[in-house]
Design a protein around this motif. Sequence first.
Motif, PDB file in Angstrom:
ATOM      1  N   GLY A  62      42.582  68.392  31.362  1.00 15.31           N
ATOM      2  CA  GLY A  62      42.278  67.363  32.903  1.00 15.31           C
ATOM      3  C   GLY A  62      42.013  65.724  32.077  1.00 15.31           C
ATOM      4  N   ALA A  63      43.706  65.112  32.921  1.00 16.88           N
ATOM      5  CA  ALA A  63      43.534  63.652  32.863  1.00 16.88           C
ATOM      6  C   ALA A  63      44.281  63.090  30.875  1.00 16.88           C
ATOM      7  CB  ALA A  63      42.215  62.957  32.435  1.00 16.88           C
ATOM      8  N   PRO A  64      45.325  63.967  30.743  1.00 15.97           N
ATOM      9  CA  PRO A  64      45.629  63.964  29.884  1.00 15.97           C
ATOM     10  C   PRO A  64      45.997  62.537  28.668  1.00 15.97           C
ATOM     11  CG  PRO A  64      47.123  65.354  31.045  1.00 15.97           C
ATOM     12  CD  PRO A  64      46.185  64.800  31.811  1.00 15.97           C
ATOM     13  N   PRO A  65      45.859  61.594  28.530  1.00 16.42           N
ATOM     14  CA  PRO A  65      46.562  60.722  27.602  1.00 16.42           C
ATOM     15  C   PRO A  65      47.414  60.421  27.934  1.00 16.42           C
ATOM     16  CG  PRO A  65      45.145  61.390  25.794  1.00 16.42           C
ATOM     17  CD  PRO A  65      45.334  62.643  27.050  1.00 16.42           C
ATOM     18  N   ASN A  66      48.157  58.813  28.356  1.00 15.91           N
ATOM     19  CA  ASN A  66      49.563  58.503  28.236  1.00 15.91           C
ATOM     20  C   ASN A  66      49.653  58.584  26.625  1.00 15.91           C
ATOM     21  OD1 ASN A  66      50.841  55.684  28.368  1.00 15.91           O
ATOM     22  ND2 ASN A  66      52.057  56.582  29.796  1.00 15.91           N
ATOM     23  N   PHE A  67      50.915  58.325  26.662  1.00 18.17           N
ATOM     24  CA  PHE A  67      51.258  58.429  24.821  1.00 18.17           C
ATOM     25  C   PHE A  67      50.569  56.807  24.559  1.00 18.17           C
ATOM     26  CE2 PHE A  67      52.300  62.608  24.178  1.00 18.17           C
ATOM     27  CZ  PHE A  67      51.727  63.086  22.842  1.00 18.17           C
ATOM     28  N   LEU A  68      51.601  56.686  24.862  1.00 17.65           N
ATOM     29  CA  LEU A  68      51.040  55.178  24.452  1.00 17.65           C
ATOM     30  C   LEU A  68      49.865  54.285  24.524  1.00 17.65           C
ATOM     31  CD1 LEU A  68      54.232  52.808  26.813  1.00 17.65           C
ATOM     32  CD2 LEU A  68      53.803  53.595  23.955  1.00 17.65           C
ATOM     33  N   TYR A  69      48.917  54.960  25.260  1.00 19.99           N
ATOM     34  CA  TYR A  69      47.473  54.687  25.432  1.00 19.99           C
ATOM     35  C   TYR A  69      47.196  55.597  23.642  1.00 19.99           C
ATOM     36  CZ  TYR A  69      42.518  54.856  26.445  1.00 19.99           C
ATOM     37  OH  TYR A  69      41.081  54.599  26.394  1.00 19.99           O
ATOM     38  N   LEU A  70      47.543  56.639  23.515  1.00 19.14           N
ATOM     39  CA  LEU A  70      46.652  57.321  22.508  1.00 19.14           C
ATOM     40  C   LEU A  70      46.986  56.845  21.500  1.00 19.14           C
ATOM     41  CD1 LEU A  70      45.259  60.270  21.750  1.00 19.14           C
ATOM     42  CD2 LEU A  70      47.334  61.187  22.051  1.00 19.14           C
ATOM     43  N   LYS A  71      48.733  56.336  21.080  1.00 17.62           N
ATOM     44  CA  LYS A  71      49.177  55.529  20.009  1.00 17.62           C
ATOM     45  C   LYS A  71      48.039  54.074  20.140  1.00 17.62           C
ATOM     46  CE  LYS A  71      53.099  54.045  17.865  1.00 17.62           C
ATOM     47  NZ  LYS A  71      54.334  53.268  17.843  1.00 17.62           N
ATOM     48  N   THR A  72      47.379  53.474  21.420  1.00 18.87           N
ATOM     49  CA  THR A  72      45.754  52.670  20.625  1.00 18.87           C
ATOM     50  C   THR A  72      45.224  52.822  19.936  1.00 18.87           C
ATOM     51  OG1 THR A  72      46.193  51.906  22.952  1.00 18.87           O
ATOM     52  CG2 THR A  72      47.761  50.946  22.357  1.00 18.87           C
ATOM     53  N   LEU A  73      45.039  54.134  20.626  1.00 20.41           N
ATOM     54  CA  LEU A  73      43.816  54.707  20.658  1.00 20.41           C
ATOM     55  C   LEU A  73      43.128  54.862  18.815  1.00 20.41           C
ATOM     56  CD1 LEU A  73      40.720  55.103  22.352  1.00 20.41           C
ATOM     57  CD2 LEU A  73      41.694  56.827  22.922  1.00 20.41           C
ATOM     58  N   LEU A  74      43.902  55.996  19.039  1.00 19.43           N
ATOM     59  CA  LEU A  74      43.497  56.443  17.517  1.00 19.43           C
ATOM     60  C   LEU A  74      42.899  55.717  15.999  1.00 19.43           C
ATOM     61  CD1 LEU A  74      46.941  59.397  17.571  1.00 19.43           C
ATOM     62  CD2 LEU A  74      44.204  59.302  17.888  1.00 19.43           C
ATOM     63  N   PRO A  75      44.313  54.640  16.081  1.00 16.99           N
ATOM     64  CA  PRO A  75      43.554  53.947  15.125  1.00 16.99           C
ATOM     65  C   PRO A  75      42.388  53.109  14.888  1.00 16.99           C
ATOM     66  CG  PRO A  75      45.997  52.478  15.724  1.00 16.99           C
ATOM     67  CD  PRO A  75      45.328  54.029  16.577  1.00 16.99           C
ATOM     68  N   LYS A  76      41.623  53.145  16.294  1.00 13.44           N
ATOM     69  CA  LYS A  76      40.487  53.000  16.283  1.00 13.44           C
ATOM     70  C   LYS A  76      39.215  54.135  16.072  1.00 13.44           C
ATOM     71  CE  LYS A  76      40.123  49.126  19.877  1.00 13.44           C
ATOM     72  NZ  LYS A  76      39.296  48.262  18.730  1.00 13.44           N
ATOM     73  N   MET A  77      39.658  55.001  16.380  1.00 12.94           N
ATOM     74  CA  MET A  77      38.385  56.353  16.303  1.00 12.94           C
ATOM     75  C   MET A  77      39.347  56.329  14.726  1.00 12.94           C
ATOM     76  SD  MET A  77      40.956  58.837  19.350  1.00 12.94           S
ATOM     77  CE  MET A  77      40.170  60.513  18.114  1.00 12.94           C
ATOM     78  N   ALA A  78      39.849  56.056  13.618  1.00  8.55           N
ATOM     79  CA  ALA A  78      39.977  56.325  12.386  1.00  8.55           C
ATOM     80  C   ALA A  78      39.484  55.685  12.052  1.00  8.55           C
ATOM     81  CB  ALA A  78      41.534  56.516  11.632  1.00  8.55           C
ATOM     82  N   ALA A  79      39.236  53.699  12.353  1.00  5.70           N
ATOM     83  CA  ALA A  79      38.195  53.090  12.171  1.00  5.70           C
ATOM     84  C   ALA A  79      36.553  53.356  11.629  1.00  5.70           C
ATOM     85  CB  ALA A  79      38.874  51.539  12.067  1.00  5.70           C
ATOM     86  N   ALA A  80      36.987  53.829  13.118  1.00  4.42           N
ATOM     87  CA  ALA A  80      35.292  54.029  13.015  1.00  4.42           C
ATOM     88  C   ALA A  80      34.725  55.992  12.560  1.00  4.42           C
ATOM     89  CB  ALA A  80      34.707  54.816  14.861  1.00  4.42           C
ATOM     90  N   GLY A  81      35.971  55.878  11.644  1.00  2.00           N
ATOM     91  CA  GLY A  81      35.909  57.857  10.906  1.00  2.00           C
ATOM     92  C   GLY A  81      35.765  58.941  11.131  1.00  2.00           C
ATOM     93  N   CYS A  82      36.518  58.817  12.604  1.00  2.00           N
ATOM     94  CA  CYS A  82      37.242  60.102  12.112  1.00  2.00           C
ATOM     95  C   CYS A  82      38.758  60.589  11.692  1.00  2.00           C
ATOM     96  CB  CYS A  82      37.843  59.894  13.552  1.00  2.00           C
ATOM     97  SG  CYS A  82      38.841  61.209  14.187  1.00  2.00           S
ATOM     98  N   ASP A  83      38.633  61.393  11.030  1.00  2.12           N
ATOM     99  CA  ASP A  83      39.524  61.890  10.253  1.00  2.12           C
ATOM    100  C   ASP A  83      40.244  63.347  10.050  1.00  2.12           C
ATOM    101  OD1 ASP A  83      37.287  64.162   9.558  1.00  2.12           O
ATOM    102  OD2 ASP A  83      36.564  63.067   7.582  1.00  2.12           O
ATOM    103  N   SER A  84      39.784  63.345  11.899  1.00  2.00           N
ATOM    104  CA  SER A  84      40.407  64.552  12.572  1.00  2.00           C
ATOM    105  C   SER A  84      40.055  65.228  13.705  1.00  2.00           C
ATOM    106  CB  SER A  84      39.795  66.146  11.388  1.00  2.00           C
ATOM    107  OG  SER A  84      38.164  66.270  11.846  1.00  2.00           O
ATOM    108  N   LEU A  85      41.155  66.051  14.303  1.00  2.00           N
ATOM    109  CA  LEU A  85      41.817  66.056  15.553  1.00  2.00           C
ATOM    110  C   LEU A  85      41.517  66.855  16.090  1.00  2.00           C
ATOM    111  CD1 LEU A  85      44.075  63.224  16.784  1.00  2.00           C
ATOM    112  CD2 LEU A  85      42.523  62.916  16.821  1.00  2.00           C
ATOM    113  N   LEU A  86      40.623  67.661  17.330  1.00  2.00           N
ATOM    114  CA  LEU A  86      40.804  69.455  17.507  1.00  2.00           C
ATOM    115  C   LEU A  86      41.251  69.029  18.884  1.00  2.00           C
ATOM    116  CD1 LEU A  86      39.799  72.027  17.565  1.00  2.00           C
ATOM    117  CD2 LEU A  86      37.325  70.963  18.429  1.00  2.00           C
ATOM    118  N   ILE A  87      42.566  69.226  19.202  1.00  4.26           N
ATOM    119  CA  ILE A  87      43.667  69.076  20.789  1.00  4.26           C
ATOM    120  C   ILE A  87      43.516  70.548  21.177  1.00  4.26           C
ATOM    121  CG2 ILE A  87      45.747  69.006  21.746  1.00  4.26           C
ATOM    122  CD1 ILE A  87      45.884  66.802  18.871  1.00  4.26           C
ATOM    123  N   GLU A  88      43.132  70.703  22.154  1.00 11.42           N
ATOM    124  CA  GLU A  88      43.228  71.740  23.434  1.00 11.42           C
ATOM    125  C   GLU A  88      43.656  71.483  23.991  1.00 11.42           C
ATOM    126  OE1 GLU A  88      39.965  74.271  25.768  1.00 11.42           O
ATOM    127  OE2 GLU A  88      39.275  72.912  24.849  1.00 11.42           O
TER     128      GLU A  88
END
Length: 539
Positions: A62-88
């Motif tokens: 549902g609502a799959p993220p646009n790739f440009l948006y995802l690219k801006t979001l991943l660094p913020k997630m990593a900086a906040a502590g995310c070290d892995s993604l579970l992709i469904e």
Amino acid sequence: MRFIKRHLWVIIFSVTIIAGIWEIRTMMRKEKTSLPSAKKSEFVPAEFPNKMLLTVHLDLKGAPPNFLYLKTLLPKMAAAGCDSLLIEYEDMFPYKGKLTNLSATNHYSPAQIREMIGWAHDLGMQVIPLVQSFGHLESALKLKEWAHLRELYEYPSEICPSHPDSFSLVTEMISQVMRFHRNSPYLHIGCDEVFHLNLCPKCRERALSSRALFEDHVIRLAKWLKERYPEVQPIIWDDMMRKWPAEDIINTRLAAHVVPMVWDYTSDVKYVQRVWWLYAKAFPKIWVAGAFKGAGEPRSDFPHIERRLANQRSWLELIHTSKTSHKVSGLALTGWSRFDHFAVLCELLPVAIPSLLLNLLYVKAHLGGEAPQKQRMIYREWQDSLGCPGRIIPENMNTIEGRDDLMDCIWPGVDLYKSLVAYRELKNEVKKTEHIISERQGYLTRYNAMHNFTNPKRVVEIVIERGVQSTLRQLEKLKEDIYRQLVWYTDDFTAKEWVEDRVLPLTSSLMSLNALTDALLARRDWPRRPLETNIPLYG
């Protein structure tokens, strides 16, 4: 008659399974109204393993993220502590060959999948795929070509584990996905909410218990994975085991083959404490799963930030007080986009970024055994990550003042957040108008409409007082804004779906009111009472 008998048979044989799982779903997926006190003192974890993965779940069905948006979001997630993604992936994966029809028409391309995985790896993130293999296979079983694999033909959710073609379908799905994830240490194979199990003739002929049938299917799949991907550890959702007797959990054959991911999205995870001890005794390793969004109602607009934070706090406290941290391989923050394939969209990722970043920062700090006074530091880091000019605290986020504070920030999604706040206000106005007309006023009711009989002065007063025309204009403007924003964050299909599901019913209601008003005001003379009726209700 045969169809009715068939449904009665289904009800008789499945009521126990459905009732048990639905109880879990209701108690754990729906948020509790009671919250822990904001003044509750923070616990201090003595020891948490630094290697415990902190995972963010991306639900692409549902609502799959646009790739440009995802690219801006991943660094913020990593900086906040995310070290892995579970992709469904579900139907957003680019299946090919005989599985081509499994993919949605707007699926990601192979190049996009590789690029997304590359971005994650560059940020030091592991990427774990999730492929459903038992329940929640609606995206495949809804189609005619795989309908014969349903456990019950009437319900396109669960695959029949006894049909010879079921295993072939699931393994081919996994094989295609794993070609992109050869370095993943885990594969999540789902297996949650198998509402219909051991009900079809093929399964009943095997004369196995539902537990044994479930174990057989999962173990067969786990062995197949081990042969082809020796370094990959399969993960399953835990809920199908929760109703088992304690002895069956402790002695389950699954312990030698899979890792359970224990999910609970409530503000107090004490409901899972009984099974937690049993899982800790039976399984060498365990995962846990809270939620940063998609754990409220199926049509929620915003995550309840305070409840989402309380959920992770409760999980960490359970792990700490039970002294089972050495058992926990990872903590996943789930972010559901739909409750299942057929459901409408729930909370959207862009408006859930404050919840996501806060929960990541909180868990990251406490995995390191931070002291209670560090909470203010976490909140300050959260404030900075959202680009907020002033102080924000989670306890206020569900209030008007808290939402105003968030709208002053500059996080990636704030423009859509502002639009959805405006949408909620207009929705409340429309619902209030509908209530006043149907329950409090006596001039624009169904009876008035059917007989074209009302007081024109009162009609004009109601329409003016409720600001119907102004609200309608605001909704039309808002529809354009939300569509434009959603196209940027997701895609055209998601934007149209959200607008059709959320905004159009409101505009349709007001437009119908306009049409009724015009018809009532066009009349210049009215009949004597009593009014004639053709409804055969009076003898």
